[in-house]
Motif scaffolding. Structure first.
Motif, PDB file in Angstrom:
ATOM      1  N   PHE A   1       0.733  -1.065  -0.042  1.00 40.51           N
ATOM      2  CA  PHE A   1       0.047  -0.066  -0.024  1.00 40.51           C
ATOM      3  C   PHE A   1       0.894   1.139  -0.149  1.00 40.51           C
ATOM      4  N   GLY A   2       0.435   2.261  -0.814  1.00 39.81           N
ATOM      5  CA  GLY A   2       1.033   3.348  -0.676  1.00 39.81           C
ATOM      6  C   GLY A   2       0.781   4.239   0.755  1.00 39.81           C
ATOM      7  N   ALA A   3       1.236   5.268   1.178  1.00 37.60           N
ATOM      8  CA  ALA A   3       1.258   5.874   2.545  1.00 37.60           C
ATOM      9  C   ALA A   3      -0.251   5.973   3.037  1.00 37.60           C
ATOM     10  N   THR A   4      -0.860   6.707   2.050  1.00 39.58           N
ATOM     11  CA  THR A   4      -2.401   7.214   2.575  1.00 39.58           C
ATOM     12  C   THR A   4      -3.309   5.925   2.647  1.00 39.58           C
ATOM     13  N   LYS A   5      -3.134   5.253   1.565  1.00 39.05           N
ATOM     14  CA  LYS A   5      -3.990   3.980   1.634  1.00 39.05           C
ATOM     15  C   LYS A   5      -3.620   3.116   3.035  1.00 39.05           C
TER      16      LYS A   5
ATOM     17  N   ARG B   1      -2.336   4.368   5.779  1.00 35.41           N
ATOM     18  CA  ARG B   1      -3.039   4.901   7.017  1.00 35.41           C
ATOM     19  C   ARG B   1      -4.737   4.702   7.113  1.00 35.41           C
ATOM     20  N   LEU B   2      -5.213   4.738   5.835  1.00 32.00           N
ATOM     21  CA  LEU B   2      -6.678   4.384   5.970  1.00 32.00           C
ATOM     22  C   LEU B   2      -6.814   3.006   6.298  1.00 32.00           C
TER      23      LEU B   2
ATOM     24  N   HIS C   1      -8.962  12.096  10.510  1.00 31.92           N
ATOM     25  CA  HIS C   1      -7.819  11.442  11.077  1.00 31.92           C
ATOM     26  C   HIS C   1      -6.979  11.053  10.050  1.00 31.92           C
ATOM     27  N   VAL C   2      -7.373  10.591   8.804  1.00 35.02           N
ATOM     28  CA  VAL C   2      -6.654  10.054   8.001  1.00 35.02           C
ATOM     29  C   VAL C   2      -6.050  11.009   6.714  1.00 35.02           C
ATOM     30  N   PHE C   3      -6.758  11.953   6.418  1.00 38.40           N
ATOM     31  CA  PHE C   3      -6.521  12.772   5.249  1.00 38.40           C
ATOM     32  C   PHE C   3      -6.426  14.289   6.006  1.00 38.40           C
ATOM     33  N   GLU C   4      -7.325  14.837   6.581  1.00 41.29           N
ATOM     34  CA  GLU C   4      -7.026  16.245   7.109  1.00 41.29           C
ATOM     35  C   GLU C   4      -6.130  16.594   7.922  1.00 41.29           C
ATOM     36  N   ASP C   5      -5.684  15.660   9.018  1.00 37.09           N
ATOM     37  CA  ASP C   5      -4.574  15.957   9.902  1.00 37.09           C
ATOM     38  C   ASP C   5      -3.321  15.987   9.130  1.00 37.09           C
ATOM     39  N   TYR C   6      -3.163  15.202   8.015  1.00 38.27           N
ATOM     40  CA  TYR C   6      -1.928  15.159   7.216  1.00 38.27           C
ATOM     41  C   TYR C   6      -2.049  16.064   5.982  1.00 38.27           C
ATOM     42  N   GLY C   7      -2.952  17.010   6.290  1.00 45.27           N
ATOM     43  CA  GLY C   7      -2.868  18.246   4.954  1.00 45.27           C
ATOM     44  C   GLY C   7      -3.599  17.792   3.766  1.00 45.27           C
ATOM     45  N   LEU C   8      -4.150  16.630   3.671  1.00 44.87           N
ATOM     46  CA  LEU C   8      -4.899  16.164   2.551  1.00 44.87           C
ATOM     47  C   LEU C   8      -6.400  16.699   2.733  1.00 44.87           C
ATOM     48  N   SER C   9      -6.979  16.989   1.645  1.00 47.82           N
ATOM     49  CA  SER C   9      -8.612  17.004   1.537  1.00 47.82           C
ATOM     50  C   SER C   9      -9.361  15.857   0.876  1.00 47.82           C
ATOM     51  N   CYS C  10     -10.404  15.866   1.517  1.00 43.62           N
ATOM     52  CA  CYS C  10     -11.158  14.385   1.079  1.00 43.62           C
ATOM     53  C   CYS C  10     -12.538  14.556   1.017  1.00 43.62           C
TER      54      CYS C  10
ATOM     55  N   SER D   1     -17.055  10.903  -1.749  1.00 45.12           N
ATOM     56  CA  SER D   1     -16.776  10.007  -2.730  1.00 45.12           C
ATOM     57  C   SER D   1     -15.272   9.624  -3.015  1.00 45.12           C
ATOM     58  N   TYR D   2     -14.551  10.459  -2.668  1.00 48.27           N
ATOM     59  CA  TYR D   2     -12.968   9.971  -2.739  1.00 48.27           C
ATOM     60  C   TYR D   2     -12.626   8.936  -1.523  1.00 48.27           C
ATOM     61  N   LEU D   3     -13.359   9.083  -0.321  1.00 46.58           N
ATOM     62  CA  LEU D   3     -13.038   8.146   0.809  1.00 46.58           C
ATOM     63  C   LEU D   3     -13.769   6.670   0.207  1.00 46.58           C
ATOM     64  N   LEU D   4     -14.744   6.660  -0.488  1.00 44.09           N
ATOM     65  CA  LEU D   4     -15.567   5.558  -1.101  1.00 44.09           C
ATOM     66  C   LEU D   4     -14.345   4.866  -1.980  1.00 44.09           C
ATOM     67  N   SER D   5     -13.807   5.668  -2.873  1.00 39.16           N
ATOM     68  CA  SER D   5     -13.086   5.209  -3.833  1.00 39.16           C
ATOM     69  C   SER D   5     -11.714   4.754  -3.246  1.00 39.16           C
ATOM     70  N   MET D   6     -11.277   5.274  -2.193  1.00 38.35           N
ATOM     71  CA  MET D   6     -10.158   4.640  -1.707  1.00 38.35           C
ATOM     72  C   MET D   6     -10.446   3.267  -0.918  1.00 38.35           C
ATOM     73  N   ILE D   7     -11.604   3.240  -0.319  1.00 39.80           N
ATOM     74  CA  ILE D   7     -12.000   1.849   0.320  1.00 39.80           C
ATOM     75  C   ILE D   7     -12.067   0.946  -0.827  1.00 39.80           C
ATOM     76  N   LYS D   8     -12.769   1.326  -1.927  1.00 37.25           N
ATOM     77  CA  LYS D   8     -12.691   0.401  -3.269  1.00 37.25           C
ATOM     78  C   LYS D   8     -11.169  -0.228  -3.564  1.00 37.25           C
ATOM     79  N   LYS D   9     -10.133   0.898  -3.554  1.00 37.14           N
ATOM     80  CA  LYS D   9      -8.877   0.399  -3.829  1.00 37.14           C
ATOM     81  C   LYS D   9      -8.190  -0.826  -2.858  1.00 37.14           C
ATOM     82  N   ILE D  10      -8.731  -0.547  -1.532  1.00 38.89           N
ATOM     83  CA  ILE D  10      -8.379  -1.545  -0.512  1.00 38.89           C
ATOM     84  C   ILE D  10      -8.924  -2.939  -0.949  1.00 38.89           C
ATOM     85  N   GLN D  11     -10.181  -2.704  -1.146  1.00 45.31           N
ATOM     86  CA  GLN D  11     -10.798  -4.070  -1.503  1.00 45.31           C
ATOM     87  C   GLN D  11     -10.311  -4.684  -2.887  1.00 45.31           C
TER      88      GLN D  11
END
Length: 126
Positions: free
Chosen positions: A38-42, A44-45, A66-75, A78-88
């Motif tokens: 996994f990449g760093a953000t994936k 962390r999620l 805690h996974v995105f905004e605390d690390y200076g990322l916006s989310c 729909s982006y969260l759902l796409s990241m979950i799909k990538k984990i699946q």
């Protein structure tokens, strides 16, 4: 001086067939040897979801903060759902069709505590 030992979280056993190693951000199917890193953000999620096993439910808004905004990322949701799909997809890519979490009322994820086991290593220091 005696040794002091500390238990350090090494990773997780998932459904007794997968292993997730925190230090290398790697999902491993221990039955067939297939690996997905996994990449760093994936990572962390995924680790945030796994850490929610004691509470049982992890809410979208907490994940976004805690996974995105605390690390200076916006989310967005729909982006969260796409990241979950990538984990699946990562689970699928190592030959596994089950996931240790499921969607709950469109607002959270239920973490299957019975599917997960924390793995610790003992770190000794003089």
């Amino acid at each position: 001086m005696p040794f002091v030992s500390d238990k350090v979280l090494y990773g997780y056993n998932i459904f007794q067939s997968l292993e997730y190693r925190i230090s290398t951000r790697t999902l491993i199917n221990i039955k067939n040897g297939r690996i997905k890193r996994f990449g760093a953000t994936k990572a962390r999620l995924f680790e945030y979801l796994l850490a929610g096993m004691d509470a049982g439910v992890v809410y979208d808004n907490d994940i976004i903060v805690h996974v995105f905004e605390d690390y200076g990322l916006s989310c967005s949701k729909s982006y969260l759902l796409s990241m979950i799909k990538k984990i699946q997809f990562a689970f699928n890519s190592v030959g596994f069709e089950r996931y240790p979490f499921l969607r709950l009322n469109g607002k959270a994820y239920k973490v299957e505590k019975d599917a997960l086991e924390r793995v610790y290593v003992v770190k000794t220091s003089p």
